[in-house]
Design an enzyme around this catalytic site. Structure first.
Site, PDB file in Angstrom:
ATOM      1  N   GLU A 134       0.825  -1.204   0.000  1.00  0.00           N
ATOM      2  CA  GLU A 134       0.000   0.000   0.000  1.00  0.00           C
ATOM      3  C   GLU A 134       0.868   1.267   0.000  1.00  0.00           C
ATOM      4  O   GLU A 134       0.948   1.994   0.987  1.00  0.00           O
ATOM      5  CB  GLU A 134      -0.914  -0.001   1.228  1.00  0.00           C
ATOM      6  CG  GLU A 134      -1.887  -1.169   1.244  1.00  0.00           C
ATOM      7  CD  GLU A 134      -2.654  -1.276   2.552  1.00  0.00           C
ATOM      8  OE1 GLU A 134      -3.639  -2.026   2.596  1.00  0.00           O
ATOM      9  OE2 GLU A 134      -2.253  -0.614   3.551  1.00  0.00           O
ATOM     10  N   PRO A 135       1.533   1.548  -1.101  1.00  0.00           N
ATOM     11  CA  PRO A 135       2.392   2.741  -1.151  1.00  0.00           C
ATOM     12  C   PRO A 135       1.574   4.018  -1.269  1.00  0.00           C
ATOM     13  O   PRO A 135       0.536   4.054  -1.925  1.00  0.00           O
ATOM     14  CB  PRO A 135       3.220   2.512  -2.417  1.00  0.00           C
ATOM     15  CG  PRO A 135       2.321   1.684  -3.288  1.00  0.00           C
ATOM     16  CD  PRO A 135       1.543   0.798  -2.360  1.00  0.00           C
ATOM     17  N   GLY A 136       2.044   5.058  -0.638  1.00  0.00           N
ATOM     18  CA  GLY A 136       1.442   6.374  -0.787  1.00  0.00           C
ATOM     19  C   GLY A 136       2.520   7.386  -1.118  1.00  0.00           C
ATOM     20  O   GLY A 136       2.618   7.889  -2.230  1.00  0.00           O
ATOM     21  N   ARG A 137       3.382   7.654  -0.128  1.00  0.00           N
ATOM     22  CA  ARG A 137       4.456   8.632  -0.285  1.00  0.00           C
ATOM     23  C   ARG A 137       5.334   8.323  -1.499  1.00  0.00           C
ATOM     24  O   ARG A 137       5.725   9.232  -2.240  1.00  0.00           O
ATOM     25  CB  ARG A 137       5.306   8.634   0.984  1.00  0.00           C
ATOM     26  CG  ARG A 137       6.403   9.674   1.017  1.00  0.00           C
ATOM     27  CD  ARG A 137       7.376   9.416   2.161  1.00  0.00           C
ATOM     28  NE  ARG A 137       6.709   9.045   3.394  1.00  0.00           N
ATOM     29  CZ  ARG A 137       6.258   9.912   4.293  1.00  0.00           C
ATOM     30  NH1 ARG A 137       6.421  11.195   4.108  1.00  0.00           N
ATOM     31  NH2 ARG A 137       5.664   9.486   5.393  1.00  0.00           N
ATOM     32  N   TYR A 192       6.171  17.014  12.550  1.00  0.00           N
ATOM     33  CA  TYR A 192       7.140  15.929  12.657  1.00  0.00           C
ATOM     34  C   TYR A 192       8.592  16.401  12.752  1.00  0.00           C
ATOM     35  O   TYR A 192       9.496  15.569  12.880  1.00  0.00           O
ATOM     36  CB  TYR A 192       7.036  15.005  11.435  1.00  0.00           C
ATOM     37  CG  TYR A 192       5.696  14.357  11.230  1.00  0.00           C
ATOM     38  CD1 TYR A 192       5.094  13.592  12.221  1.00  0.00           C
ATOM     39  CD2 TYR A 192       5.028  14.486  10.012  1.00  0.00           C
ATOM     40  CE1 TYR A 192       3.863  12.999  12.019  1.00  0.00           C
ATOM     41  CE2 TYR A 192       3.797  13.884   9.792  1.00  0.00           C
ATOM     42  CZ  TYR A 192       3.221  13.137  10.800  1.00  0.00           C
ATOM     43  OH  TYR A 192       2.013  12.544  10.595  1.00  0.00           O
ATOM     44  N   TYR A 244       1.075  13.893   2.205  1.00  0.00           N
ATOM     45  CA  TYR A 244       0.757  14.403   3.534  1.00  0.00           C
ATOM     46  C   TYR A 244       1.047  15.902   3.622  1.00  0.00           C
ATOM     47  O   TYR A 244       1.580  16.393   4.601  1.00  0.00           O
ATOM     48  CB  TYR A 244       1.528  13.628   4.612  1.00  0.00           C
ATOM     49  CG  TYR A 244       1.359  12.141   4.451  1.00  0.00           C
ATOM     50  CD1 TYR A 244       0.181  11.522   4.836  1.00  0.00           C
ATOM     51  CD2 TYR A 244       2.351  11.362   3.866  1.00  0.00           C
ATOM     52  CE1 TYR A 244      -0.009  10.156   4.650  1.00  0.00           C
ATOM     53  CE2 TYR A 244       2.175  10.003   3.675  1.00  0.00           C
ATOM     54  CZ  TYR A 244       0.994   9.406   4.063  1.00  0.00           C
ATOM     55  OH  TYR A 244       0.799   8.066   3.860  1.00  0.00           O
ATOM     56  N   ARG A 286       4.023  19.247   7.829  1.00  0.00           N
ATOM     57  CA  ARG A 286       5.016  18.245   8.210  1.00  0.00           C
ATOM     58  C   ARG A 286       6.220  18.813   8.982  1.00  0.00           C
ATOM     59  O   ARG A 286       6.643  18.207   9.970  1.00  0.00           O
ATOM     60  CB  ARG A 286       5.518  17.466   6.986  1.00  0.00           C
ATOM     61  CG  ARG A 286       4.446  16.619   6.317  1.00  0.00           C
ATOM     62  CD  ARG A 286       5.008  15.752   5.206  1.00  0.00           C
ATOM     63  NE  ARG A 286       5.793  14.652   5.754  1.00  0.00           N
ATOM     64  CZ  ARG A 286       7.103  14.572   5.706  1.00  0.00           C
ATOM     65  NH1 ARG A 286       7.822  15.536   5.146  1.00  0.00           N
ATOM     66  NH2 ARG A 286       7.722  13.531   6.226  1.00  0.00           N
ATOM     67  N   CYS A 321       0.329  32.637  12.972  1.00  0.00           N
ATOM     68  CA  CYS A 321       0.677  33.244  14.261  1.00  0.00           C
ATOM     69  C   CYS A 321       0.965  32.159  15.303  1.00  0.00           C
ATOM     70  O   CYS A 321       0.195  31.941  16.245  1.00  0.00           O
ATOM     71  CB  CYS A 321      -0.456  34.158  14.719  1.00  0.00           C
ATOM     72  SG  CYS A 321      -0.039  35.157  16.153  1.00  0.00           S
ATOM     73  N   GLU A 322       2.063  31.468  15.118  1.00  0.00           N
ATOM     74  CA  GLU A 322       2.554  30.422  16.023  1.00  0.00           C
ATOM     75  C   GLU A 322       4.074  30.409  15.950  1.00  0.00           C
ATOM     76  O   GLU A 322       4.653  30.491  14.858  1.00  0.00           O
ATOM     77  CB  GLU A 322       2.032  29.036  15.635  1.00  0.00           C
ATOM     78  CG  GLU A 322       0.546  28.833  15.799  1.00  0.00           C
ATOM     79  CD  GLU A 322       0.138  28.557  17.238  1.00  0.00           C
ATOM     80  OE1 GLU A 322       1.031  28.378  18.094  1.00  0.00           O
ATOM     81  OE2 GLU A 322      -1.085  28.508  17.498  1.00  0.00           O
TER      82      GLU A 322
END
Length: 427
Positions: free
Chosen positions: A281-284, A323, A379, A319, A350-351
């Site tokens: 099940e590849p995504g990236r 992460y 993602y 990301r 504003c973070e």
């Protein structure tokens, strides 16, 4: 090629298109998706596996990128779909995938979600006894073809939040309960045909995946022997990585797939398992390097550090903040210039954590420069939000000399979608 980009003197090129011209015509921030790269990534991975084991199928991990055009491209290439929510099932069906080509692997699913998946006709992949028992209470489930997600106590990933196997994982049936669960499924009238696992993301070598394959094949062999299940498929999930940093190496597909298929075949023989489809099940791997995010420098600020402020933030690409992920950044209008300074790239949310890079070596930056954040296909938009009432960007698809808007840039009124002010507050 490590990064899916080309240069033409000082210009950055993706899919034969000058990114500077794209930014000028469609504005920034802007996601640019390369159709040919998606197709090439899919076929390279598929061919590498299927040339060594013919009963093989790939199921695209939809959560990586759910854009309708991306889904249509993968449907055209013959992919199946790994869906993790009813919304992803709905999207897959809308873009032409047949129910038998969709596997639904929910997590902490509600009764309503189970009912929707059951009525949709997709294969339901369960990861708890609770879900099994609740599914059994729904009408028309006798004989339903199901599978189970198993935690093989093997985990891997680039961040602890991306490790989906092992003792701390919330996912899957634990090994010592597997035979009991399959027997219970049979007793409840189901037809268990598959077994599934997923150990994590951004795997760039075969060793952790090999451990999962070995463990899962041993578990499948035990279920086959003790419960009498004749599996139609064994699904090893995804997690195949791409290089995000210049130092990381590209996944050696030939070695990776050879190691996995050889072990898979050995275990099939060991446990007398015949004619079983191997699934991944590849995504990236398919979409990650097929897209870039274009963003414009609007502020150069000398404070206690030197910052380049850009016109997007972690609401657009989460990301790096979520992460601590590295995304390579290049200056799309200065590709012929050397790196001469280290600078922080800061977003417009504003973070304090809204940073795309710290001390990143880059050419001398000026306001108006165009930055390209690479490997932004997985993602990225799928995790975007309207935080700070920021609007989501446009997405365009490029193929050779063709350019199409595949998601329009949001407008202010989009912030109010679905909202309603009670009449009593309008007095």
């Amino acid at each position: 090629m490590k990064f899916n980009i080309k240069t033409d003197n000082e210009k950055l090129i993706i899919g034969n298109q000058d990114t500077n011209q794209l930014a000028k015509e469609y504005g920034t921030p802007l996601y640019v998706i390369d159709e040919n790269r998606i197709r090439d990534n899919y076929n390279r991975l598929y061919d590498s596996f299927s040339s060594k084991y013919s009963n093989f199928k790939m199921f695209y991990a939809t959560k990586a990128n759910t854009n309708l055009s991306v889904m249509k491209i993968l449907n055209d290439e013959g992919s199946g779909i790994d869906a993790v929510s009813p919304g992803e099932i709905y999207t897959a069906l809308k873009t032409g995938f047949e129910p038998e080509d969709i596997i639904f692997t929910g997590n902490n699913v509600t009764n309503e979600e189970l009912e929707y998946a059951n009525k949709s006709g997709v294969t339901i992949n369960l990861d708890s006894i609770s879900a099994l028992e609740r599914l059994a209470k729904l009408p028309e489930t006798r004989g339903k073809r199901i599978s189970f997600r198993v935690n093989p106590m093997v985990g891997a990933g680039h961040h602890e939040h991306c490790i989906t196997g092992g003792p701390k994982s919330k996912f899957g049936i634990k090994e010592e309960e597997v035979c009991e669960v399959y027997q219970k499924a049979i007793d409840l009238g189901f037809n268990p045909i598959g077994i599934h696992t997923h150990i994590g993301s951004e795997i760039l070598e075969s060793e952790p995946f090999m451990l999962a394959v070995e463990k899962m094949m041993d578990i499948a062999g035990k279920v086959h022997k003790e419960v009498g299940v004749n599996f139609e498929f064994i699904d090893f999930g995804g997690g195949f990585g791409i290089p995000y940093t210049p130092e990381e190496e590209v996944l050696d597909l030939e070695t990776f797939t050879t190691d996995i298929i050889n072990l898979f075949k050995e275990k099939l023989d060991e446990y007398d398992l015949e004619d079983i489809q191997m699934r991944v099940e590849p995504g990236r791997f398919i979409v990650g390097d097929a897209s870039i995010l274009l963003t414009r420098v609007n502020t150069i600020k000398e404070s206690y550090r030197k910052f380049a402020g850009v016109d997007c933030g972690f609401n657009t690409l989460l990301r790096p903040t979520m992460y601590g992920s590295y995304h390579h950044i290049v200056v799309a209008n200065k590709m012929d210039q050397e790196n001469v300074e280290e600078i922080d790239i800061a977003g417009n949310v504003c973070e304090s954590g809204d940073l795309f890079a710290r001390d990143r070596p880059l050419p001398k930056l000026e306001e108006g420069d165009l930055l390209a954040i690479l490997n932004a296909g997985a993602y990225s938009f799928s995790m975007s939000s309207q935080y700070n009432s920021r609007l989501k960007p446009a997405e365009i698809l490029v193929k050779d000399d063709e350019v199409d808007i595949i998601r329009r840039r949001e407008e202010f009124d989009d912030l109010f979608t679905g909202q309603n002010i009670p009449l009593r507050l309008l007095k």
